[in-house]
Design a protein around this motif. Structure first.
Motif, short mmCIF file in Angstrom:
data_model
loop_
_atom_site.label_atom_id
_atom_site.label_comp_id
_atom_site.label_asym_id
_atom_site.label_seq_id
_atom_site.Cartn_x
_atom_site.Cartn_y
_atom_site.Cartn_z
N LEU A 1 0.81 -1.21 0.00
CA LEU A 1 0.00 0.00 0.00
C LEU A 1 0.84 1.26 0.00
N TRP B 1 2.86 12.52 5.26
CA TRP B 1 1.93 12.92 4.20
C TRP B 1 2.21 14.33 3.67
N VAL C 1 -7.68 11.80 3.41
CA VAL C 1 -7.41 10.37 3.31
C VAL C 1 -8.74 9.68 3.05
N HIS C 2 -8.78 8.90 1.97
CA HIS C 2 -10.02 8.23 1.56
C HIS C 2 -10.00 6.77 2.01
N GLU D 1 -7.11 3.94 1.86
CA GLU D 1 -5.80 4.55 1.64
C GLU D 1 -4.94 4.51 2.90
#
Length: 163
Positions: free
Chosen positions: A50, A57, A115-116, A119
């Motif tokens: 991932l 971030w 952040v979805h 994710e």
């Protein structure tokens, strides 16, 4: 004669047991075939990387590892819809995966990251930020901390007001 009878019984016992489990001699072949089919239906393990990064971030390089014995911590967070988490910073590295909803992370400098669902996210270390669930369903987030014994996972800053 008695010994021969016992030998015949001993020799035929597996056959009798097989017939009990599979029904009849004709069904025994189907039973064996079914077992083979079930074994071949086993799937292989799949893995999907991932994320692989050395930055949080916001693009900042992560610090070097702490010296000493590590303590790994996993935490499940649930943020109700509309919930804001206060300003805080993390003294240790952490990362996670958002499994439900959508989480907005806001740095003190105003930079935002959404952040979805599904994710990964690598949090800021030593930088003040907060999170918000601006969506309509709860956010479920699993975070993994690379810490040490007696270190806090987050340090709160209640003196900084949320807008």
């Amino acid at each position: 004669m008695k010994q021969m009878k016992q030998w015949v019984l001993a020799a035929t016992r597996p056959l009798v047991l097989s017939m009990v489990f599979c029904g009849t001699m004709a069904f025994m072949t189907a039973c064996k075939t079914t077992n083979v089919a079930n074994e071949s239906a086993v799937k292989t393990v799949q893995s999907t990387e991932l994320i692989r990064t050395s930055q949080s971030w916001d693009g900042v390089e992560l610090p070097d590892y702490l010296q000493g014995r590590p303590e790994l911590v996993a935490v499940k967070y649930v943020f109700p819809a509309g919930q804001k988490l206060g300003w805080h910073h993390h003294p240790v590295m952490n990362y996670g995966i958002l499994v439900q909803g959508e989480l907005t992370i806001i740095g003190q400098d105003g930079k935002e990251k959404v952040v979805h669902e599904g994710e990964p996210v690598v949090e800021m270390v030593g930088t003040i930020h907060h999170g918000e669930n601006r969506g309509t369903k709860p956010v479920i987030l699993y975070m993994f901390y690379l810490s040490q014994k007696d270190l806090p996972l987050a340090v709160q800053h209640p003196d900084i007001p949320l807008e």
